[in-house]
Design a protein around this motif. Sequence first.
Motif, PDB file in Angstrom:
ATOM      1  N   ARG A   1       6.250   6.096  -2.514  1.00 50.06           N
ATOM      2  CA  ARG A   1       5.968   6.963  -3.714  1.00 50.06           C
ATOM      3  C   ARG A   1       6.994   6.845  -4.805  1.00 50.06           C
ATOM      4  O   ARG A   1       6.546   7.016  -6.058  1.00 50.06           O
TER       5      ARG A   1
ATOM      6  N   GLN B   1       0.824  -1.219  -0.124  1.00 51.40           N
ATOM      7  CA  GLN B   1       0.068   0.073   0.091  1.00 51.40           C
ATOM      8  C   GLN B   1       0.899   1.312   0.069  1.00 51.40           C
ATOM      9  O   GLN B   1       1.965   1.356   0.766  1.00 51.40           O
TER      10      GLN B   1
ATOM     11  N   ARG C   1       0.434   5.977  -0.490  1.00 53.10           N
ATOM     12  CA  ARG C   1      -0.548   6.940  -0.947  1.00 53.10           C
ATOM     13  C   ARG C   1       0.088   7.886  -1.754  1.00 53.10           C
ATOM     14  O   ARG C   1       1.307   8.244  -1.413  1.00 53.10           O
TER      15      ARG C   1
ATOM     16  N   ALA D   1      -2.389   2.726  -8.469  1.00 46.75           N
ATOM     17  CA  ALA D   1      -3.213   2.627  -7.017  1.00 46.75           C
ATOM     18  C   ALA D   1      -4.110   1.612  -7.559  1.00 46.75           C
ATOM     19  O   ALA D   1      -4.338   0.482  -6.583  1.00 46.75           O
TER      20      ALA D   1
ATOM     21  N   ALA E   1       6.880   6.528   3.612  1.00 50.27           N
ATOM     22  CA  ALA E   1       5.875   6.967   2.489  1.00 50.27           C
ATOM     23  C   ALA E   1       6.358   7.608   1.372  1.00 50.27           C
ATOM     24  O   ALA E   1       5.939   7.208   0.315  1.00 50.27           O
TER      25      ALA E   1
ATOM     26  N   GLN F   1      -4.282  -1.575  -4.973  1.00 51.37           N
ATOM     27  CA  GLN F   1      -4.841  -1.132  -3.586  1.00 51.37           C
ATOM     28  C   GLN F   1      -5.979  -2.133  -3.389  1.00 51.37           C
ATOM     29  O   GLN F   1      -6.855  -2.513  -3.958  1.00 51.37           O
TER      30      GLN F   1
ATOM     31  N   ARG G   1      -2.122   7.189 -10.499  1.00 51.07           N
ATOM     32  CA  ARG G   1      -3.374   6.497  -9.845  1.00 51.07           C
ATOM     33  C   ARG G   1      -3.816   5.246 -10.350  1.00 51.07           C
ATOM     34  O   ARG G   1      -4.255   4.541  -9.724  1.00 51.07           O
TER      35      ARG G   1
END
Lengths: 302, 302
Positions: free
Chosen positions: B258, A299, A301, B295, B254, B299, B292
């Motif tokens: 990314r 996961q 963000r 994701a 994090a 996800q 996106r």
Amino acid sequence: MSLLVVGSVAFDAIESPHGKVDRTLGGAATYFSVAASFFTHVNLVGVVGDDFSDQDAAIFAGRKIDISGLERAPGKSFFWAGRYNENLNERVTLATELNVFGEFNPRLPEKFRSSKHIFLANIDATLQRSVLLQIKGKPHLVALDTMNYWIERAPLELREILRHAHILMINDAETRQLSNEHNLLRAARHIFTLGPKTLVVKRGEYGAMMVDRNGVFCVPAFPLEEPQDPTGAGDSFAGGFMGYLASGKAPNDAALRRAMVYGSVMGSFAVERFGLERLRHLKRREIVQRARHFARLTQFRL
Amino acid sequence: MSLLVVGSVAFDAIESPHGKVDRTLGGAATYFSVAASFFTHVNLVGVVGDDFSDQDAAIFAGRKIDISGLERAPGKSFFWAGRYNENLNERVTLATELNVFGEFNPRLPEKFRSSKHIFLANIDATLQRSVLLQIKGKPHLVALDTMNYWIERAPLELREILRHAHILMINDAETRQLSNEHNLLRAARHIFTLGPKTLVVKRGEYGAMMVDRNGVFCVPAFPLEEPQDPTGAGDSFAGGFMGYLASGKAPNDAALRRAMVYGSVMGSFAVERFGLERLRHLKRREIVQRARHFARLTQFRL
């Protein structure tokens, strides 16, 4: 809701760099039902020989597994022997003795015939078809496994059963062989024309990939420092996947994604020890923990 | 903050089942800097011959790429020719002509010497070390690529530069060769003893995996129906990864996740067309959209 599985119950002899067992209970239906029983009731249909003892049956006891469809036939049970290479990503089959499994003709107990969730493990496509013909009413979800043998030797029979399957759950080599396409997206598009609307590709140390009209969803394999025995990983994956879906969830996109994760969780446990050793002693809370670990693994963000 | 890259600028001849180009601009530093320039300012250090024209340099113009460190030497530029197999997962090298790159001795312009983010593309480990020795002060983040050639031929020099690298970014075969471990978790633990605290393993069609003290993070490869040319995918990945981190983000867990996603995004665009064709015409909003999409690809909610 209970989940029907039809497939092999076998004895395996396994060699890997991490050890060797001469005779341990295995078979697709065994791994599947033990894995799935953490999520739902499982009805097992298979056949064993007179070498299958009460001690062997103990793996099913105390779990939500109904083995009244496990036929006992005179003779020996299916036996498979194999050896894995150092990295566990290749194996050679040393022996395949079908024994009573060679005459297997699945007969569903009456109470199994209203099953709504069905997993047809890797057996003769004609037998897979005969199972569906015994089902009353329209099942919610039929998932199917197969292998190179049936893709090559029984293409017409396989095409017939594929027409009745919602989910095809095979490995990457089988996906490419069945579709004659290396690219898995193009392979999936071909497979959708054969019947299934969802393709789940098991990719071993690279995880699993699901393709359907919602797109693609990928789960990595759980990183383990010392996997011991890959036998049954795919069937345990299928057990977690179908067990989760049969536990009452509508098979929408979110539930299918979770099913992929629970499948991966069960597959990752299966390979940690020889045979069914790890699944046999698995606790529900370990499943929950590992599913959360899968979230940490994937996961992000934006 | 600007990002320094030192590596090859080359001409490539590429054959794949999807086409053939006789001479197209390539090289690790080229792919890296074009990819990274979507995120941050890039300072490029490399060498080209007198066959490198203003038209070739046009790829850098209008982007946040400072090529004042791109030395022009008499002679021909580095030339590589290769052919990919049908599935694009194997390639044969048809020619490697080092030309002016064989005498490359990176000299950093004064204004590049205070760089805080540094990517040492796959070149001689001794040269990688000489680049770091020209840096003033302590860089925030040094990432390093290498290959089998240096692992085999210059193990001591490689060990020396590894001591000064925070992130090692190599493919799975190189990871296994460097660590003498098939299992990537054990390989990572070995590599941590050599210096880097983060290992990024590029796995081609299987995506990328990052291992550090926070654990493991996996990103799949973006599923494409028709990739055309894998050349530069790894360097474009590195460009997206380092470009994102150099754009001012603290390299916490994090942000590193990314960075893995933006690296995968840039790698996935690179392979869609031959050479730099896709990156050349890429728009910022396409990067956002594809991130996106990554994701959606990965996800889930438990």
